[in-house]
Design a protein around this motif. Sequence first.
Motif, mmCIF file in Angstrom:
data_model
loop_
_atom_site.group_PDB
_atom_site.id
_atom_site.type_symbol
_atom_site.label_atom_id
_atom_site.label_comp_id
_atom_site.label_asym_id
_atom_site.label_seq_id
_atom_site.Cartn_x
_atom_site.Cartn_y
_atom_site.Cartn_z
ATOM 1 N N ARG A 1 40.370 40.501 24.591
ATOM 2 C CA ARG A 1 40.900 39.541 23.623
ATOM 3 C C ARG A 1 42.411 39.343 23.765
ATOM 4 O O ARG A 1 43.067 38.940 22.818
ATOM 5 N N GLU A 2 42.936 39.638 24.919
ATOM 6 C CA GLU A 2 44.358 39.446 25.209
ATOM 7 C C GLU A 2 44.482 38.474 26.370
ATOM 8 O O GLU A 2 43.500 38.166 27.039
ATOM 9 N N LYS A 3 45.721 38.011 26.637
ATOM 10 C CA LYS A 3 45.929 37.045 27.730
ATOM 11 C C LYS A 3 45.748 37.673 29.107
ATOM 12 O O LYS A 3 45.397 36.995 30.063
ATOM 13 N N GLU A 4 46.023 38.971 29.207
ATOM 14 C CA GLU A 4 45.874 39.667 30.478
ATOM 15 C C GLU A 4 45.152 40.990 30.259
ATOM 16 O O GLU A 4 45.139 41.522 29.162
ATOM 17 N N PHE B 1 36.710 41.370 34.227
ATOM 18 C CA PHE B 1 37.151 41.047 32.871
ATOM 19 C C PHE B 1 37.497 39.576 32.732
ATOM 20 O O PHE B 1 38.122 38.984 33.606
ATOM 21 N N ILE B 2 37.098 39.021 31.605
ATOM 22 C CA ILE B 2 37.498 37.679 31.221
ATOM 23 C C ILE B 2 38.461 37.852 30.065
ATOM 24 O O ILE B 2 38.168 38.558 29.089
ATOM 25 N N THR B 3 39.631 37.244 30.191
ATOM 26 C CA THR B 3 40.664 37.368 29.170
ATOM 27 C C THR B 3 40.852 36.039 28.442
ATOM 28 O O THR B 3 40.286 35.017 28.851
ATOM 29 N N ARG B 4 41.653 36.061 27.391
ATOM 30 C CA ARG B 4 41.982 34.809 26.695
ATOM 31 C C ARG B 4 42.646 33.824 27.647
ATOM 32 O O ARG B 4 42.509 32.622 27.496
#
Length: 179
Positions: free
Chosen positions: A71-74, A87-90
Motif C-alpha cells: 500500500r505504498e508507492k515503492e 509486489f504491486i505497489t500504489r
Amino acid sequence: MASIRENIGRRILKSKKKGFQRQQQVYNFETAETAVLVFDTAVPNALQVIKSFRAFLSDNKIHNAAFGYVREKEVPEDMLFWKNFSFITRGDLNWYLRPQGEVAENFFGKNPDMLIDFTRNTPLELKFLVELSGARFKIGCFTEEENDYDLMINLDKGADLAFLAEQIKHYVSILQSKN
C-alpha cells in the motif's frame, strides 16, 4: 476523490468481466500443477504464512508464484529481501486503481490451475488481478459480494491468515477432481 476513482474502477472492472471468460475446473493438491497466491502485505504475519504455504505447494510439486500488494508507492527495503515474491505497489496503479506494469503483466501472463486469494476483504487493486485472472480454479474467503470464486472459505471474524491457510489445505485436499 478516492471514492470517485474507486467507483469508476469498479465500473470498469465490471465491464471488463462481461467479456471475460475462463475455463473452470476443479483441482486439488494432487492434480494441480501450477498455483498463484495473492495477498496483502499489510496483513500481520503475511510473509510467514505465504512462505509456509508456498513450501507446502512445492512439497506437492506444484509450481507457484506469490503476488503481494504493497500500500505504498515503492516496495519497502525489508521486502526486497523476500525471495521469489512479486509486489504491486500504489505506484503500479493507474488512476482508477488497476495494476499495470511489469509485475501486473507477469501476473496476467500466467494461466495457473489454481489462484488462491489470501485477502479477507479483497481491495479493488487486487480484485482486478483476481477477477481477470484466467485461473481455472479460484479460492478465496467467503463474501456476499459478487465474485467468481469456485471455492469459498467462511471464516470467523477473529480468524487469522494462518487459519485460512489451514482451512484451504483441508478443503482443497478433500476435493475429488474429475480430470
